[in-house]
Enzyme design. Structure first.
Site, PDB file in Angstrom:
ATOM      1  N   GLY A   1       0.852  -1.184   0.000  1.00  0.00           N
ATOM      2  CA  GLY A   1       0.000   0.000   0.000  1.00  0.00           C
ATOM      3  C   GLY A   1       0.881   1.225   0.000  1.00  0.00           C
ATOM      4  O   GLY A   1       2.077   1.122   0.310  1.00  0.00           O
TER       5      GLY A   1
ATOM      6  N   CYS B   1       5.361  -6.106   1.425  1.00  0.00           N
ATOM      7  CA  CYS B   1       5.722  -4.688   1.457  1.00  0.00           C
ATOM      8  C   CYS B   1       5.070  -3.992   2.659  1.00  0.00           C
ATOM      9  O   CYS B   1       5.475  -4.213   3.779  1.00  0.00           O
ATOM     10  CB  CYS B   1       5.392  -4.027   0.117  1.00  0.00           C
ATOM     11  SG  CYS B   1       6.145  -2.403  -0.022  1.00  0.00           S
ATOM     12  N   TYR B   2       4.046  -3.200   2.452  1.00  0.00           N
ATOM     13  CA  TYR B   2       3.375  -2.565   3.596  1.00  0.00           C
ATOM     14  C   TYR B   2       2.882  -3.643   4.568  1.00  0.00           C
ATOM     15  O   TYR B   2       2.995  -3.492   5.791  1.00  0.00           O
ATOM     16  CB  TYR B   2       2.203  -1.706   3.105  1.00  0.00           C
ATOM     17  CG  TYR B   2       1.491  -0.962   4.208  1.00  0.00           C
ATOM     18  CD1 TYR B   2       1.949   0.271   4.648  1.00  0.00           C
ATOM     19  CD2 TYR B   2       0.358  -1.498   4.816  1.00  0.00           C
ATOM     20  CE1 TYR B   2       1.311   0.947   5.680  1.00  0.00           C
ATOM     21  CE2 TYR B   2      -0.290  -0.833   5.840  1.00  0.00           C
ATOM     22  CZ  TYR B   2       0.189   0.392   6.272  1.00  0.00           C
ATOM     23  OH  TYR B   2      -0.455   1.053   7.272  1.00  0.00           O
TER      24      TYR B   2
ATOM     25  N   HIS C   1       8.114  -7.365  -3.885  1.00  0.00           N
ATOM     26  CA  HIS C   1       6.802  -7.688  -4.472  1.00  0.00           C
ATOM     27  C   HIS C   1       6.892  -8.967  -5.310  1.00  0.00           C
ATOM     28  O   HIS C   1       7.330  -8.916  -6.457  1.00  0.00           O
ATOM     29  CB  HIS C   1       6.316  -6.529  -5.347  1.00  0.00           C
ATOM     30  CG  HIS C   1       5.881  -5.345  -4.546  1.00  0.00           C
ATOM     31  ND1 HIS C   1       4.587  -5.185  -4.111  1.00  0.00           N
ATOM     32  CD2 HIS C   1       6.565  -4.288  -4.069  1.00  0.00           C
ATOM     33  CE1 HIS C   1       4.502  -4.073  -3.398  1.00  0.00           C
ATOM     34  NE2 HIS C   1       5.689  -3.501  -3.366  1.00  0.00           N
TER      35      HIS C   1
ATOM     36  N   GLU D   1       4.491 -10.465  -6.621  1.00  0.00           N
ATOM     37  CA  GLU D   1       3.407 -10.502  -7.611  1.00  0.00           C
ATOM     38  C   GLU D   1       3.789  -9.840  -8.939  1.00  0.00           C
ATOM     39  O   GLU D   1       3.075 -10.002  -9.921  1.00  0.00           O
ATOM     40  CB  GLU D   1       2.129  -9.864  -7.041  1.00  0.00           C
ATOM     41  CG  GLU D   1       2.139  -8.340  -6.887  1.00  0.00           C
ATOM     42  CD  GLU D   1       2.799  -7.835  -5.603  1.00  0.00           C
ATOM     43  OE1 GLU D   1       3.570  -8.592  -4.981  1.00  0.00           O
ATOM     44  OE2 GLU D   1       2.559  -6.662  -5.245  1.00  0.00           O
TER      45      GLU D   1
ATOM     46  N   GLY E   1     -20.477  -6.753 -28.157  1.00  0.00           N
ATOM     47  CA  GLY E   1     -19.487  -7.523 -28.909  1.00  0.00           C
ATOM     48  C   GLY E   1     -18.256  -7.791 -28.071  1.00  0.00           C
ATOM     49  O   GLY E   1     -17.433  -8.621 -28.421  1.00  0.00           O
ATOM     50  N   GLY E   2     -18.142  -7.102 -26.941  1.00  0.00           N
ATOM     51  CA  GLY E   2     -17.017  -7.343 -26.048  1.00  0.00           C
ATOM     52  C   GLY E   2     -17.202  -8.684 -25.345  1.00  0.00           C
ATOM     53  O   GLY E   2     -18.317  -9.197 -25.270  1.00  0.00           O
ATOM     54  N   VAL E   3     -16.101  -9.200 -24.812  1.00  0.00           N
ATOM     55  CA  VAL E   3     -16.172 -10.549 -24.231  1.00  0.00           C
ATOM     56  C   VAL E   3     -17.028 -10.572 -22.960  1.00  0.00           C
ATOM     57  O   VAL E   3     -17.756 -11.538 -22.721  1.00  0.00           O
ATOM     58  CB  VAL E   3     -14.752 -11.138 -24.015  1.00  0.00           C
ATOM     59  CG1 VAL E   3     -13.977 -10.385 -22.963  1.00  0.00           C
ATOM     60  CG2 VAL E   3     -14.814 -12.607 -23.649  1.00  0.00           C
ATOM     61  N   ASP E   4     -17.017  -9.474 -22.181  1.00  0.00           N
ATOM     62  CA  ASP E   4     -17.792  -9.478 -20.930  1.00  0.00           C
ATOM     63  C   ASP E   4     -19.296  -9.536 -21.202  1.00  0.00           C
ATOM     64  O   ASP E   4     -20.010 -10.343 -20.609  1.00  0.00           O
ATOM     65  CB  ASP E   4     -17.477  -8.235 -20.081  1.00  0.00           C
ATOM     66  CG  ASP E   4     -16.002  -8.115 -19.734  1.00  0.00           C
ATOM     67  OD1 ASP E   4     -15.291  -9.124 -19.862  1.00  0.00           O
ATOM     68  OD2 ASP E   4     -15.569  -7.020 -19.352  1.00  0.00           O
ATOM     69  N   SER E   5     -19.768  -8.663 -22.087  1.00  0.00           N
ATOM     70  CA  SER E   5     -21.216  -8.644 -22.322  1.00  0.00           C
ATOM     71  C   SER E   5     -21.663  -9.882 -23.104  1.00  0.00           C
ATOM     72  O   SER E   5     -22.756 -10.405 -22.881  1.00  0.00           O
ATOM     73  CB  SER E   5     -21.645  -7.354 -23.026  1.00  0.00           C
ATOM     74  OG  SER E   5     -21.088  -7.263 -24.312  1.00  0.00           O
ATOM     75  N   THR E   6     -20.819 -10.376 -24.003  1.00  0.00           N
ATOM     76  CA  THR E   6     -21.185 -11.582 -24.758  1.00  0.00           C
ATOM     77  C   THR E   6     -21.298 -12.777 -23.799  1.00  0.00           C
ATOM     78  O   THR E   6     -22.251 -13.560 -23.876  1.00  0.00           O
ATOM     79  CB  THR E   6     -20.114 -11.884 -25.840  1.00  0.00           C
ATOM     80  OG1 THR E   6     -19.968 -10.723 -26.655  1.00  0.00           O
ATOM     81  CG2 THR E   6     -20.513 -13.064 -26.706  1.00  0.00           C
TER      82      THR E   6
ATOM     83  N   LYS F   1     -10.687 -10.598 -16.058  1.00  0.00           N
ATOM     84  CA  LYS F   1     -10.834 -10.672 -17.519  1.00  0.00           C
ATOM     85  C   LYS F   1     -10.341 -12.014 -18.094  1.00  0.00           C
ATOM     86  O   LYS F   1     -11.031 -12.625 -18.899  1.00  0.00           O
ATOM     87  CB  LYS F   1     -10.024  -9.527 -18.136  1.00  0.00           C
ATOM     88  CG  LYS F   1     -10.253  -9.319 -19.597  1.00  0.00           C
ATOM     89  CD  LYS F   1     -11.406  -8.385 -19.778  1.00  0.00           C
ATOM     90  CE  LYS F   1     -11.674  -8.015 -21.191  1.00  0.00           C
ATOM     91  NZ  LYS F   1     -12.836  -7.109 -21.233  1.00  0.00           N
TER      92      LYS F   1
END
Ligand code: XMP
Length: 517
Positions: A60, A87-88, A175, A177, A231-236, A373
Site C-alpha cells: 500500500g 511490502c506494507y 513484491h 506478484e 461484442g465485447g467478451v464481458d457482455s457476450t 478478464k
C-alpha cells in the site's frame, strides 16, 4: 453467489493502491480462489465466513507511522491459517509482533537480496542471491526473537523476509506478484502449496453450470432479462450465461452508435447469431453523431453517449413490461473499485450503462462479478466463443468517440477507422496482435504538410498507440519492430486519404492514459 467453500481460498487484505488485484490475479492463475477485502472490512468472522485457507496482506502507498495509516487488529496473528505480508503488509506484521520500522532512503526498482534460509518452504527453489522488485521508503529495522530473518537486501542489509518461528506467518519486503521479481511466482506457489498445503483446484470454467443455475433460480418464470451486448467478451459471456439459464427470455440488444470499428457491426451480429443469440439491433448512429456535433470535451462525449444509450434501453424496456432485470458484464476489478476508499480519484468516467437500472426500476444481475478478464475469457470459450474472439482487444464503450480528439466528425471517424484497421491488420500479420493489450489509431485536428507527387498537401496527423498492460490500470508502450511500424506508417499515409504524418506514442501510463481522452 459466494464461490468460496469448495475451492482452496486465499483472502487478500487490501491496504490501498493497486497491489491487491495483482496479488489476487497471480494467486488465481496458480489455481486457488481469492477474494479481496478492504482492510477496514476485514475481521476474523469475515475471514472465517469466506472459508479462508490462507491470508495475504497487500502492499500500500502509506507509511505505518502516518496518523490514520491503514491497520488491522492483531487477530490476524492468531488465525490458524498461514499469513503472508507483502511490502506494507510485511512492515505492518513487523510492528504487530514488536519489531521496529524506520524511515530510510528507500529501495526502488530492481533490488538483489541474499536468501539466508533457502531450506524454508517459502524459498524453495530460490538461489542464494536473487533479483527482486521493491518500492518502499520505510524498512523493517529490527525484529523480536520470536521471528527469524529469512533474507536481507544485498546492498543495504535491510530485512527482506522474515517468519515467526512457531507459526507460518511471513513477511516479504519485495513484491513477488510483479513480473520484475523473476522468482516471485514461485514464491507465491510455495506459499500456497508448501506453506499452506492447498490443493490448486480453482478453474473458472468449471463453475459455468453453477453460474447458470444461480441465474435460473433468481429470475421469475415470467420475467425477462435485458442484456446490452457490445461484442465485447464481458457482455457476450453475460448474454450467453443468461441464455443458457432462461433461453428466449433473454432480451439482447446491440446498439450501433456509429462509433464502432470497421466491419464491427456485421462481425458482432455474426458472432452472436452463431452462438444462438438473436439480438434486437438498433442502428442509432445518426442520432449519436448528431448529438455529438460540436462537442469537444471528452467527458461530455461520454455523458452524451451514456444518456443516449439509456434512452434507447428505456424505450425497449417500456415496450416489454416482462423485462424486470438488467444483466451487466461487471467484473471483479469494477466491484472492488466501486467499494474503494472514499475520495479515490476518478480519472475517467468509464460508463457501464450507468444509472440505467435505477431509472428503469430494473434489478441488476452481474454473473461475472467475481471474475477477472482472463477468467471471463476462459468461461467464454467454455461457452463456445471462439478463441480469436475471446482474446480480442478491449474496446471502450464510447467507441471511437474517445479516439477522436476534439469534435467527432464523419471525416475524422473515417480516418481513425481505416487507420486502426491497418494497425490491427499489420499486427496480426506480424503475429503480434495477441501479445499486446490494445492497438489503435487516434486522430485530432493537428495538421502536417505533406508532399504528394510534387504537390504540397496539408493533411492530418495520425497517432498510433500500441500498449502492453495487465489490466488497463498501468501500461507500457509496446516495442514493436521498426519494420512493422514502418509498414503501418507507410500504409496509413498511402491508403487513408488526408493523412500526411503518422507518429507512434511512446509514453507509459502513468503519466498518460491509454486512450487519448
Ligand atoms: P485509460 O484511457 O483510462 O483506459 O488509460 C484504461 C482502459 O479502459 C478503457 N476505457 C474505457 N472503457 N468506457 C469503457 O468502457 C470508457 O469510456 C473508457 N475509457 C477508457 C481503455 O480502452 C483501456 O483499456
Amino acid at each position: 453467489m459466494r464461490i468460496s467453500g469448495k475451492y482452496s481460498t486465499v483472502i487478500v487484505i487490501n491496504f490501498g493502491g493497486q497491489y491487491a488485484h495483482l496479488i489476487s490475479r497471480r494467486l488465481r492463475e496458480l489455481g486457488v480462489y481469492t477474494e479481496i477485502l478492504h482492510y477496514y472490512e476485514a475481521s476474523p468472522e469475515k475471514v472465517g465466513e469466506l472459508g479462508a485457507d490462507a491470508v495475504v496482506l497487500s502492499g500500500g502507498p502509506r507509511s505505518v507511522h502516518e496518523p490514520g495509516a491503514p491497520r488491522i487488529g492483531d487477530w490476524v496473528l492468531r488465525l490458524d491459517v498461514p499469513v503472508l505480508g507483502i511490502c506494507y503488509g510485511h512492515q505492518l506484521l513487523a510492528t504487530m509482533i514488536g519489531g521496529r520500522v524506520e524511515k530510510g532512503p528507500g529501495e526502488y526498482g530492481r533490488t538483489w537480496i541474499r536468501v539466508l534460509r533457502r531450506d524454508d518452504p517459502l524459498f524453495q527453489g530460490w538461489g542464494l542471491e536473487e533479483e527482486t522488485w521493491m518500492s518502499h521508503g520505510d524498512y523493517v529495522a529490527s525484529l523480536p526473537d520470536s521471528a527469524e530473518v529469512l533474507a536481507v537486501s544485498k546492498d543495504t542489509g535491510y530485512i527482506a523476509a522474515f517468519r515467526l518461528r512457531d507459526k507460518p506467518i511471513y513477511g516479504v519486503q519485495f513484491h513477488p506478484e510483479v513480473s520484475h521479481t523473476p522468482k516471485g511466482r514461485l514464491l507465491l506457489d510455495n506459499f500456497v502449496s508448501l506453506v499452506a498445503g492447498l490443493e490448486k483446484n480453482w478453474r473458472p470454467e468449471n463453475i459455468v453450470e453453477k453460474l447458470v443455475e444461480e441465474i435460473r433460480a433468481r429470475i421469475g418464470h415470467d420475467e425477462k432479462v435485458l442484456v446490452a451486448v457490445s461484442g465485447g467478451v464481458d457482455s457476450t459471456t453475460t448474454a450467453l450465461l443468461v441464455k443458457k439459464a432462461i433461453g428466449d427470455r433473454l432480451v439482447a440488444v446491440f446498439v450501433n452508435h456509429g462509433l464502432l470499428r470497421k466491419g464491427e457491426a456485421k462481425e458482432v451480429l455474426g458472432l452472436l447469431r452463431s452462438l444462438g443469440i438473436e439480438p434486437i439491433y438498433v442502428d442509432a448512429s445518426r442520432l449519436f453523431l448528431e448529438r455529438l456535433r460540436g462537442v469537444r470535451d471528452c467527458e461530455e462525449k461520454r455523458r452524451i453517449i451514456g444518456r443516449t444509450f439509456v434512452e434507447i434501453f428505456e424505450e425497449i424496456a417500456r415496450r416489454d413490461p416482462a423485462i424486470k432485470w438488467l444483466a451487466q458484464g461487471t467484473t471483479y476489478p469494477d466491484v472492488i473499485e466501486s467499494g474503494a476508499v472514499p475520495g479515490a480519484d476518478r480519472i475517467k468516467s468509464h460508463h457501464n450503462v450507468g444509472g440505467l437500472p435505477e431509472k428503469l426500476g430494473l434489478r441488476v444481475l452481474e454473473p461475472l462479478r467475481y471474475f477477472y478478464k482472463d477468467e471471463v475469457r476462459r468461461i467464454a470459450m467454455a461457452l463456445g466463443v471462439p478463441r480469436s474472439y475471446a482474446y480480442r482487444h478491449p474496446f471502450p464503450g464510447p467507441g471511437l468517440a474517445v479516439r477522436v480528439i476534439g469534435e467527432v466528425t464523419e471525416e475524422k471517424l473515417r480516418v481513425v477507422r481505416e487507420a486502426s484497421w491497418i494497425v490491427e491488420e499489420e499486427l496480426k500479420k506480424a503475429g503480434l496482435y495477441y501479445d499486446v493489450w490494445q492497438a489503435f489509431a487516434v486522430v485530432g485536428d493537428d495538421e502536417w504538410v505533406g508532399v504528394k507527387g510534387d504537390q504540397r498537401a496539408i493533411g492530418r496527423i495520425v497517432i498510433v498507440r500500441i500498449v502492453l498492460s495487465d489490466d488497463g490500470m498501468t501500461a507500457d508502450w509496446a516495442r514493436i519492430p521498426y519494420e512493422v511500424l514502418d509498414k503501418i506508417a507507410w500504409r496509413i499515409t498511402s491508403e487513408v486519404p488526408g493523412v500526411t504524418m503518422v507518429t507512434y506514442a511512446v509514453t507509459t501510463k502513468p503519466p498518460s492514459t491509454i486512450e487519448p481522452c
